[in-house]
Design a protein around this motif. Structure first.
Motif, PDB file in Angstrom:
ATOM      1  N   MET A   1     -18.092 -58.768 -33.284  1.00  0.00           N
ATOM      2  CA  MET A   1     -18.673 -57.805 -34.221  1.00  0.00           C
ATOM      3  C   MET A   1     -19.409 -58.467 -35.396  1.00  0.00           C
ATOM      4  O   MET A   1     -20.421 -57.952 -35.854  1.00  0.00           O
ATOM      5  N   PRO A   2     -18.922 -59.637 -35.889  1.00  0.00           N
ATOM      6  CA  PRO A   2     -19.650 -60.243 -37.012  1.00  0.00           C
ATOM      7  C   PRO A   2     -21.118 -60.565 -36.689  1.00  0.00           C
ATOM      8  O   PRO A   2     -21.937 -60.628 -37.588  1.00  0.00           O
ATOM      9  N   ILE A   3     -21.452 -60.758 -35.401  1.00  0.00           N
ATOM     10  CA  ILE A   3     -22.862 -61.042 -35.112  1.00  0.00           C
ATOM     11  C   ILE A   3     -23.581 -59.784 -34.617  1.00  0.00           C
ATOM     12  O   ILE A   3     -24.663 -59.854 -34.069  1.00  0.00           O
ATOM     13  N   CYS A   4     -22.946 -58.631 -34.792  1.00  0.00           N
ATOM     14  CA  CYS A   4     -23.575 -57.381 -34.353  1.00  0.00           C
ATOM     15  C   CYS A   4     -24.203 -56.658 -35.525  1.00  0.00           C
ATOM     16  O   CYS A   4     -23.552 -56.418 -36.538  1.00  0.00           O
ATOM     17  N   TYR A   5     -25.446 -56.291 -35.329  1.00  0.00           N
ATOM     18  CA  TYR A   5     -26.130 -55.501 -36.338  1.00  0.00           C
ATOM     19  C   TYR A   5     -25.959 -54.016 -35.991  1.00  0.00           C
ATOM     20  O   TYR A   5     -25.701 -53.170 -36.826  1.00  0.00           O
ATOM     21  N   SER A   6     -26.053 -53.738 -34.679  1.00  0.00           N
ATOM     22  CA  SER A   6     -25.783 -52.364 -34.233  1.00  0.00           C
ATOM     23  C   SER A   6     -25.038 -52.404 -32.910  1.00  0.00           C
ATOM     24  O   SER A   6     -25.175 -53.364 -32.140  1.00  0.00           O
ATOM     25  N   LEU A   7     -24.266 -51.356 -32.664  1.00  0.00           N
ATOM     26  CA  LEU A   7     -23.475 -51.296 -31.435  1.00  0.00           C
ATOM     27  C   LEU A   7     -23.688 -49.936 -30.782  1.00  0.00           C
ATOM     28  O   LEU A   7     -23.455 -48.894 -31.392  1.00  0.00           O
ATOM     29  N   TYR A   8     -24.158 -49.962 -29.535  1.00  0.00           N
ATOM     30  CA  TYR A   8     -24.408 -48.720 -28.808  1.00  0.00           C
ATOM     31  C   TYR A   8     -23.402 -48.622 -27.678  1.00  0.00           C
ATOM     32  O   TYR A   8     -23.375 -49.469 -26.790  1.00  0.00           O
TER      33      TYR A   8
ATOM     34  N   VAL B   1     -33.031 -63.477 -29.427  1.00  0.00           N
ATOM     35  CA  VAL B   1     -33.404 -62.059 -29.308  1.00  0.00           C
ATOM     36  C   VAL B   1     -32.795 -61.270 -30.459  1.00  0.00           C
ATOM     37  O   VAL B   1     -31.830 -61.709 -31.078  1.00  0.00           O
ATOM     38  N   ASN B   2     -33.349 -60.090 -30.697  1.00  0.00           N
ATOM     39  CA  ASN B   2     -32.775 -59.215 -31.729  1.00  0.00           C
ATOM     40  C   ASN B   2     -31.953 -58.100 -31.116  1.00  0.00           C
ATOM     41  O   ASN B   2     -31.156 -57.466 -31.780  1.00  0.00           O
ATOM     42  N   HIS B   3     -32.240 -57.875 -29.834  1.00  0.00           N
ATOM     43  CA  HIS B   3     -31.576 -56.743 -29.198  1.00  0.00           C
ATOM     44  C   HIS B   3     -31.161 -57.146 -27.777  1.00  0.00           C
ATOM     45  O   HIS B   3     -31.979 -57.627 -27.010  1.00  0.00           O
ATOM     46  N   LEU B   4     -29.896 -56.928 -27.472  1.00  0.00           N
ATOM     47  CA  LEU B   4     -29.388 -57.300 -26.150  1.00  0.00           C
ATOM     48  C   LEU B   4     -28.987 -56.031 -25.413  1.00  0.00           C
ATOM     49  O   LEU B   4     -28.061 -55.333 -25.823  1.00  0.00           O
TER      50      LEU B   4
ATOM     51  N   LEU C   1     -23.776 -66.521 -30.904  1.00  0.00           N
ATOM     52  CA  LEU C   1     -25.199 -66.226 -31.163  1.00  0.00           C
ATOM     53  C   LEU C   1     -25.593 -66.679 -32.567  1.00  0.00           C
ATOM     54  O   LEU C   1     -24.785 -66.604 -33.495  1.00  0.00           O
ATOM     55  N   LYS C   2     -26.829 -67.109 -32.692  1.00  0.00           N
ATOM     56  CA  LYS C   2     -27.263 -67.620 -34.000  1.00  0.00           C
ATOM     57  C   LYS C   2     -27.539 -66.478 -34.979  1.00  0.00           C
ATOM     58  O   LYS C   2     -27.156 -66.523 -36.132  1.00  0.00           O
ATOM     59  N   ASN C   3     -28.246 -65.452 -34.480  1.00  0.00           N
ATOM     60  CA  ASN C   3     -28.636 -64.348 -35.375  1.00  0.00           C
ATOM     61  C   ASN C   3     -28.002 -63.042 -34.929  1.00  0.00           C
ATOM     62  O   ASN C   3     -27.768 -62.855 -33.738  1.00  0.00           O
TER      63      ASN C   3
END
Ligand code: ADP
Length: 961
Positions: free
Chosen positions: A763-770, A713-716, A738-740
């Protein structure tokens, strides 16, 4: 005349209606067992002249006074203008309610003025009357006395209104025996609530010594109310969603302190220290109500389960019925009731007998004892929509805050150096610190401080570690064994663990939390086992349950059930899959033979729908499965190898691993395919967080890796999932594989600063954090930014509605300076002022990537807006800027106009809810003349007149006014 005819037909219609609904009306007027509803209707009819005095007399409501005298007087006086006696009649309904709490004083006034004789005084005060009946009697007497007496009474009421004397419990016109009963109830409640069961009744530690305020808050969707609530706010108006309802829900996880909170509330009431608007408080434990097999009426329920009135039961009960607003009921642990809430079976009569769950559900809905305030506690999972619609409000109990943990530990240890050491060791182990937000775990950690301080690097990480620590503490505390080092200690106490384990296990299977001798014997529990301290005698206010036992806490019962699953060779081999697929519990429940006694009758059982029966058990089953995963982790396996064959243990481990992987795969398969052009997103179900927690308890990275390799997935999305620090630790353990990179959406949870710290490794596998609405402070942000600055993937953060101040802006500034691929910064609804904006500006000046900047609902003012405008003037990337509701005036607007003038990227500028006038708006219009990129500038709710708005809208359609 059409009017006259219309009125006539309306009257006819009303009469027909009354006839048609005669049965229901009769039921509504009489079924409560009190004359009050009928008398109230009569008051209104009398006041409106619809009922003659003779008719009133003929109706003969019990305790209605002979009315002849006053009627004859009244009928003789048909004066045209309003007299005092007519006023008494016309305002009867409101006078009755105003007088009922001060008949004594009103009578005194009439006696003093010579308008009442002592005999008449006594007659009104006859104890057979309820307070409102006394008020009516008083009014009738006064009217029969004529104008002067009526005038004196009206004057007295007016004076009382202007002096506004508060409700005083001594003033209520109460039956003689009432205060004796009240005293009896409060002293038994005080005795009942002064010790916590986890400290044992003999301990020197009283509730008063140890009680630490838990963090109470309103649900996130309660508009305009934020922050922590006090105990008394539970019954306050804040957060009310349904004015008509009487039931307040306090929800929180197992061990978050719900029972203790009620215990505190009971004690404060019993000591006269708080909640004194209530004259009587009736406490109930749903756990104990489970064992009530008889059908009861509300009256029986109150008197037999809480406190027995030695005399005048009927009068006391009548008082309760007549003054519902002076009564408080509390129901602890609705999740432990065998039946889930249902509003299908209605019951309105307080003297009618019914099975206890039906009584309880009707009380909660307000069918029974309408107006009595009810506080009910439950774990959130067990509260379905059927109950939610009957709730006045909900309050969430979130356990201890970080300050609360410190406070509790210091209260627990009289020696301040020990307390300091415990706290120090918690600071070095943030996973454990996270666990301590749960009061029950904080209690265990404090109780086992010697073990904790002696364990060096091996200090507990998981919930299972903490429970193993208390297991060892209790077992060895009672009978220290020589061979206590190493893994032999369980073996030394294997019998005890198996006996208690079986008891716990059978209890969990059948939703049984209180055990009789019979049940204890069936599992072989001996006196020696009891003396280890895991069981405590169940003490209700009623003596019926004197010989019953319960586990110190329900989580302890789940832990023993898990121990039994690991150690027993008797459990059927389907048990592990069953624990992980909790929906099959219904079947287990039905098959139970051990505790048939605890099950409700077959007939009742059938009434409960399958779904309802399950909801109650699932949480405990899931907790047992979590412990089972932890106990079977590699780190603890040696403990069991001393007690069971290796092959058996390994088989169970394999089974758990298989179940976890299977359940996760099933979860992932349910992710819908993404809509074209959108990212693939997964909205986690609550079970997902539970499964992740199980993997964390196992401390098995290989399962985490395997699971994540299948999650694409791209968004969790994990919004509203009740995620606190503990869940953050578990999520990180799993998600870091996570892979991506993903967008991680954790809005509307209770992450807090400790949770933020737990999230850092992923955090290294986070693109955005809400992280909207998560009680995060500047401290959490400082650690978060220090980490994400080093993470290449990290590009977006949303922190709307936290507790951020100017102190965090230097970190964001640093982030902007360092990360030239950072895209979006949203800091709405925090406490950032002009100073913070200046700090941010420092970073913005040198940043070449930011596209979205949101500062909605802060306090940056003109100075802040100018600083930002200055910094963003030459930005080539900014697309969207929001300074909504920030106290920005013309100076700010004119400065921001410079961004518009120069920018080639800006599309939207939001300035709604500020104080910009024509001058500022003109600047913006002029700037827009030079810019074709900008799509809209929002200026709604500023200081512009209607004419100005019209004129400007015509000139510049991109201004949204
Ligand atoms: P719940 O009812 O939510 O399962 P409890 O009220 O039974 O939780 O709390 C479990 C234990 O945690 C208590 O026995 C007590 O030791 C400790 N505890 C809970 N709340 C508090 C509090 N406010 N102050 C001190 N200790 C508490």
């Amino acid at each position: 005349n059409t009017d006259g005819r219309k009125r006539q037909s309306e009257t006819m219609f009303s009469k027909e209606l009354v006839l048609k609904h005669r049965t229901e009306i009769l039921h509504a007027l009489c079924s409560s067992g009190s004359a009050e509803p009928l008398e109230r209707v009569l008051d209104i009819l009398l006041a409106q002249g619809e009922l003659l005095c003779e008719d009133y007399q003929n109706i003969q409501v019990p305790a209605t006074i002979p009315f002849s005298e006053c009627c004859s007087n009244l009928e003789k006086k048909q004066e045209p203008q309003t007299t005092f006696t007519q006023t008494l009649l016309a305002q009867r309904p409101s006078l009755v309610s105003q007088l009922q709490d001060c008949t004594d004083d009103a009578l005194d006034a009439l006696l003093a003025s010579g308008h009442f004789t002592p005999a008449e005084y006594d007659e009104v005060q006859l104890p057979i009357h309820t307070p409102s009946q006394k008020a009516r009697r008083l009014l009738d007497h006064v009217r029969s006395k004529g104008e002067v007496a009526a005038e004196i009474l009206l004057q007295y009421i007016q004076q009382k209104q202007t002096s506004g004397s508060p409700v005083n419990k001594e003033k209520w016109n109460t039956p003689k025996e009432f205060f004796k009963y009240q005293k009896k109830l409060s002293s038994s409640l005080a005795a009942q609530s002064c010790f916590l069961s986890t400290y044992g009744g003999t301990s020197n530690m009283s509730l008063e010594d140890i009680y630490t305020e838990g963090h109470l808050e309103l649900p996130h969707d309660c508009i305009g109310v934020h922050g922590s609530l006090g105990l008394e706010d539970i019954i306050g108006v804040a957060g009310t969603v349904n004015e008509e309802a009487d039931t307040i829900l306090v929800s929180g996880e197992a061990g978050s302190g719900k029972s203790t909170l009620l215990q505190r509330l009971h004690l404060l009431w019993a000591q006269g220290a708080a909640f004194q608007d209530f004259l009587l408080l009736f406490p109930f434990s749903c756990r104990r109500l489970n064992s009530e097999q008889r059908e009861l009426s509300v009256k029986d329920l109150l008197f037999q389960h809480c406190c027995w009135p030695d005399r005048e039961q009927d009068e006391i009960f009548q008082f309760i019925l007549d003054h519902p607003h002076l009564i408080l009921f509390t129901f602890d642990g609705l999740d432990e009731l065998k039946q889930s809430f249902s509003d299908e079976h209605r019951l309105c009569c307080p003297t009618q007998c019914a099975p206890v769950p039906i009584l309880l559900f009707n009380l909660l809905q307000g069918c029974l004892m309408k107006g009595v305030q009810k506080i009910v506690t439950s774990r959130p999972e067990a509260v379905g929509p059927a109950l939610k619609k009957h709730l006045r409000k909900e309050v969430l109990l979130k356990g201890f805050s970080q300050a609360g943990i410190g406070c509790f530990v210091r209260k627990h240890h009289s020696d301040p150096t020990v307390a300091a050491k415990v706290l120090e060791s918690l600071q070095t182990n943030t996973a454990l610190l996270g666990l301590c937000h749960s009061p029950v775990l904080c209690w265990i950690v404090s109780q086992c401080h010697k073990e904790l301080l002696g364990c060096g690097d091996g200090s507990p990480q998981t919930i299972t570690d903490v429970y193993l620590m208390i297991l060892r503490h209790f077992l060895q505390h009672k009978s220290p064994v020589k061979n206590s080092i190493g893994f032999g200690w369980i073996k030394e106490h294997l019998d005890t663990v198996l006996h208690l384990g079986q008891l716990a296990f059978e209890g969990i299977r059948t939703s049984c939390y209180i055990f009789s001798d019979t049940e204890m014997n069936a599992c072989g529990v001996t006196e020696k086992d009891i003396s280890t301290g895991f069981l405590t005698q169940s003490t209700g206010l009623s003596s019926v349950h004197a010989k019953m036992y319960e586990f110190l806490h329900v989580t302890m019962q789940c832990f023993f059930a898990a121990l039994y699953t690991v150690l027993s060779t008797n459990t059927d081999h389907y048990i592990i899959p069953k624990l992980f697929e909790s929906h099959v519990m219904k079947e287990m429940n039905m098959n139970s033979t051990c505790f048939g006694i605890c099950l409700p009758s077959v007939e009742q059982q059938q009434q409960v729908s399958e779904r309802e029966a399950m909801a109650v058990e699932i949480t405990n089953l899931q907790m047992t499965a979590t412990f089972l995963s932890g106990l079977l982790s590699q780190r603890h396996r040696s403990l069991w190898l001393n007690c069971c064959p290796r092959a058996t243990v390994e088989k169970k481990v394999k089974e758990v691993v298989r179940c976890l992987s299977k359940s996760l795969r099933k979860h992932f398969r349910s992710i819908p395919k993404p809509v074209d052009g959108e990212k693939k997103s997964m909205h986690a179900m609550p079970d997902f967080v539970w499964l992740v927690k199980c993997i964390y308890e196992m401390q098995e990275s290989s399962i985490a890796k395997d699971a994540m390799s299948k999650l694409d997935v791209n968004h969790l999305k994990l919004t509203y999932c009740n995620i606190g620090p503990v869940e953050c630790t578990a999520l990180t353990f799993v998600l870091q594989h996570l892979k991506n990179p993903v967008g991680l959406q954790l809005d509307y949870n209770s992450v807090g600063d400790v949770g933020v710290e737990q999230l850092l490794p992923c955090m290294p596998i986070c693109y955005s954090l809400y992280l909207r609405n998560n009680n995060i402070t500047d401290e959490g942000i400082s650690k978060l930014i220090a980490k994400v600055i080093q993470c290449d993937n990290f590009q977006k953060i949303a922190l709307f509605n936290n507790m951020l101040t100017d102190a965090c802006t230097q970190h964001f500034s640093q982030l902007l300076k360092t990360k030239q691929n950072f895209i979006s910064l949203r800091l709405g609804n925090n406490n950032i002022t002009a100073e913070g904006a200046k700090q941010l500006a420092q970073g913005l000046k040198v940043n070449h990537s930011l596209q979205y900047l949101g500062l909605w609902g802060n306090k940056i003012g003109d100075v802040g807006a100018e600083a930002l405008a200055n910094a963003l003037e030459s930005s080539k990337t900014l697309v969207w800027l929001s300074l909504v509701c920030n106290g920005v005036g013309n100076a700010g607007a004119c400065a921001l106009a410079n961004i518009i003038k120069n920018s080639t990227s800006l599309e939207e500028l939001w300035l709604t809810d500020n104080c910009i006038t024509k001058t500022g708006a003109e600047c913006l219009i002029q700037a827009l003349e030079h810019n074709t990129h900008v799509k809209s500038v929002w200026l709604k709710n500023n200081n512009l007149s209607v004419e100005e708005v019209e004129e400007m809208a015509q000139r510049e359609p991109r201004l949204i006014l």
